[in-house]
Scaffold this active site. Structure first.
Site, mmCIF file in Angstrom:
data_model
loop_
_atom_site.group_PDB
_atom_site.id
_atom_site.type_symbol
_atom_site.label_atom_id
_atom_site.label_comp_id
_atom_site.label_asym_id
_atom_site.label_seq_id
_atom_site.Cartn_x
_atom_site.Cartn_y
_atom_site.Cartn_z
ATOM 1 N N ASP A 47 16.910 24.677 -2.144
ATOM 2 C CA ASP A 47 15.772 25.603 -2.128
ATOM 3 C C ASP A 47 16.200 26.997 -2.566
ATOM 4 O O ASP A 47 15.370 27.790 -3.007
ATOM 5 C CB ASP A 47 15.152 25.665 -0.723
ATOM 6 C CG ASP A 47 13.861 26.459 -0.698
ATOM 7 O OD1 ASP A 47 12.939 26.109 -1.463
ATOM 8 O OD2 ASP A 47 13.772 27.430 0.071
ATOM 9 N N HIS A 73 12.545 28.285 -3.638
ATOM 10 C CA HIS A 73 12.684 29.205 -2.510
ATOM 11 C C HIS A 73 11.373 29.263 -1.706
ATOM 12 O O HIS A 73 10.784 30.328 -1.496
ATOM 13 C CB HIS A 73 13.065 30.601 -2.998
ATOM 14 C CG HIS A 73 13.705 31.443 -1.935
ATOM 15 N ND1 HIS A 73 14.685 32.378 -2.191
ATOM 16 C CD2 HIS A 73 13.512 31.505 -0.583
ATOM 17 C CE1 HIS A 73 15.056 32.979 -1.070
ATOM 18 N NE2 HIS A 73 14.341 32.452 -0.080
ATOM 19 N N GLU A 127 19.236 32.761 -8.902
ATOM 20 C CA GLU A 127 17.880 32.427 -8.493
ATOM 21 C C GLU A 127 16.874 33.241 -9.291
ATOM 22 O O GLU A 127 16.867 34.470 -9.179
ATOM 23 C CB GLU A 127 17.715 32.710 -6.999
ATOM 24 C CG GLU A 127 16.431 32.209 -6.406
ATOM 25 C CD GLU A 127 16.364 32.388 -4.905
ATOM 26 O OE1 GLU A 127 15.259 32.618 -4.404
ATOM 27 O OE2 GLU A 127 17.405 32.317 -4.239
ATOM 28 N N THR A 180 18.942 25.495 2.418
ATOM 29 C CA THR A 180 17.771 26.367 2.554
ATOM 30 C C THR A 180 18.206 27.767 2.996
ATOM 31 O O THR A 180 17.382 28.564 3.437
ATOM 32 C CB THR A 180 16.765 25.795 3.580
ATOM 33 O OG1 THR A 180 17.439 25.598 4.832
ATOM 34 C CG2 THR A 180 16.188 24.486 3.101
ATOM 35 N N ALA A 181 19.505 28.052 2.888
ATOM 36 C CA ALA A 181 20.035 29.360 3.293
ATOM 37 C C ALA A 181 20.112 30.268 2.067
ATOM 38 O O ALA A 181 19.109 30.865 1.667
ATOM 39 C CB ALA A 181 21.395 29.181 3.961
ATOM 40 N N ARG A 182 21.263 30.343 1.425
ATOM 41 C CA ARG A 182 21.428 31.162 0.231
ATOM 42 C C ARG A 182 22.406 30.484 -0.726
ATOM 43 O O ARG A 182 23.368 29.842 -0.303
ATOM 44 C CB ARG A 182 21.955 32.564 0.586
ATOM 45 C CG ARG A 182 20.927 33.491 1.225
ATOM 46 C CD ARG A 182 19.818 33.858 0.233
ATOM 47 N NE ARG A 182 18.892 34.834 0.778
ATOM 48 C CZ ARG A 182 17.814 34.542 1.477
ATOM 49 N NH1 ARG A 182 17.524 33.275 1.727
ATOM 50 N NH2 ARG A 182 17.020 35.497 1.914
ATOM 51 N N ALA A 229 11.124 27.550 1.454
ATOM 52 C CA ALA A 229 11.322 27.200 2.861
ATOM 53 C C ALA A 229 10.846 28.308 3.790
ATOM 54 O O ALA A 229 10.337 28.047 4.879
ATOM 55 C CB ALA A 229 12.790 26.888 3.126
#
Length: 344
Positions: A278, A302, A283, A253-255, A304
């Site tokens: 996520d 994305h 992206e 859920t970071a990058r 979160a």
């Protein structure tokens, strides 16, 4: 005779749809009480005639996603600007390196408010992935009326469930620390990898400090919370994923920056790992990406971070910072040049 102090000029610059999400009646009232909002907002271009004029007038910039970058040239056209209140998390795009080299403008962030929904989402992802909920939901849909209902599905699968699961947190960031706090309410064993964190500091958080590779080999669940830095690019690759045990859960859920997605896809296609992404790279993923259809992969768009009414929490932090600035009080969440070395 009473003198009325002139309120500072507030420039709101962000994507067109954001003011409706960020600000309700109460938020607008608070802003109008302490600032004079420059009309024509939200601005998305500081180089157009209207945007340049607004920037020239501004004492305070209320920024978020879609705010133009404050380059050296643009700063030269903002002689009155004294504060940048960022109503989101990372200020990197709005305040690039040249901003810090040429400016003494106060910068604040709403990262503390952004961290909570991400941590909550991550905690929920850990719990639901531990139950393999998404796969079992799909099987239940496909097998409706044919039996196999309920908890009997997991009676002989010890990798299912959340009792005494070993969770490895990669990055003791705001979000990573909040996830640890949420996990402590259960029976999880928690480890953390962060090169800036001491063993004593990790213990105080309720976790055991480990180096990255031992943590990956130990964990039933790995959750990424590291920042975007040159040294974190693809910090999780084929070698790291191979260390994780069979049936382990990998959550990002970071990058996407942190993960070699070619290696991740290989690991996913093997069926050995359970994966929740996520924040993919790129992206969004291409429409023909195999990640969309793999049964052991949950791909979310994305979500979160703050959504819907959670945006008001970001606005509250930013407006509070503006109120404190106008009142001459110290900021709650300032950002300094040295912070950029470790911030997302």
């Amino acid at each position: 005779m009473t003198q009325h102090r002139t309120k500072p000029k507030l420039l709101i610059a962000m994507r067109d749809e954001l003011p409706e999400g960020f600000f309700g009646e109460d938020e607008w009232a608070r802003l109008n009480a302490v600032t004079d909002i420059i009309p024509g907002f939200p601005f998305t271009d500081f180089d157009s005639p209207a945007g340049a004029k607004a920037l020239e007038k501004a004492d305070i910039l209320l920024a978020a996603w879609g705010t133009p970058s404050l380059t050296k040239e643009r700063l030269s056209r903002a002689p009155k600007l004294k504060m940048l209140a960022y109503a989101a998390s990372s200020v990197r795009v709005v305040a690039p390196k040249e901003f810090w080299d040429t400016s003494d403008i106060l910068v604040t962030t709403a990262a503390s408010a952004m961290a909570l929904p991400v941590a909550e989402f991550t905690y929920a992802a850990i719990i639901l992935s531990g139950k393999d909920m998404f796969r079992l939901r799909d099987e239940h849909r496909a097998e409706r009326g044919t039996g196999g209902f309920g908890s009997r599905r997991g009676m002989n699968q010890p990798w299912l469930g959340n009792h005494r699961r070993k969770v490895g947190i990669v990055g003791a960031s705001r979000i990573g620390r909040l996830v640890i706090d949420l996990l402590k309410s259960g029976t999880f064993d928690i480890a953390v990898y962060d090169p800036y964190l001491s063993a004593d500091e990790a213990a105080a958080l309720g976790a055991t400090k480990m180096e990255l590779h031992p943590l990956l080999a130990w964990s039933d669940v790995v959750s990424l919370h590291a920042p975007i830095l040159p040294e974190t690019h693809h910090m999780i690759g084929a070698r790291e994923l191979a260390l994780m045990p069979d049936h382990a859960i990998f959550i990002n859920t970071a990058r996407g920056w942190l993960v070699d997605h070619a290696a991740l896809l290989s690991g996913a296609q093997s069926g050995r790992l359970r994966i929740l992404i996520d924040t993919p790279e790129p992206e969004p993923l291409p429409v023909d990406s195999p990640f969309y259809d793999l049964p052991n992969v949950v791909l979310t768009p994305h979500i979160a971070g703050a959504l819907g009414n959670e945006l008001r929490a970001l606005a509250d932090v930013a407006i509070t910072e503006i109120e404190r600035f106008v009142a001459g009080l110290s900021p709650l969440y300032p950002v300094h040049k040295q912070d950029m070395e470790r911030m997302a």
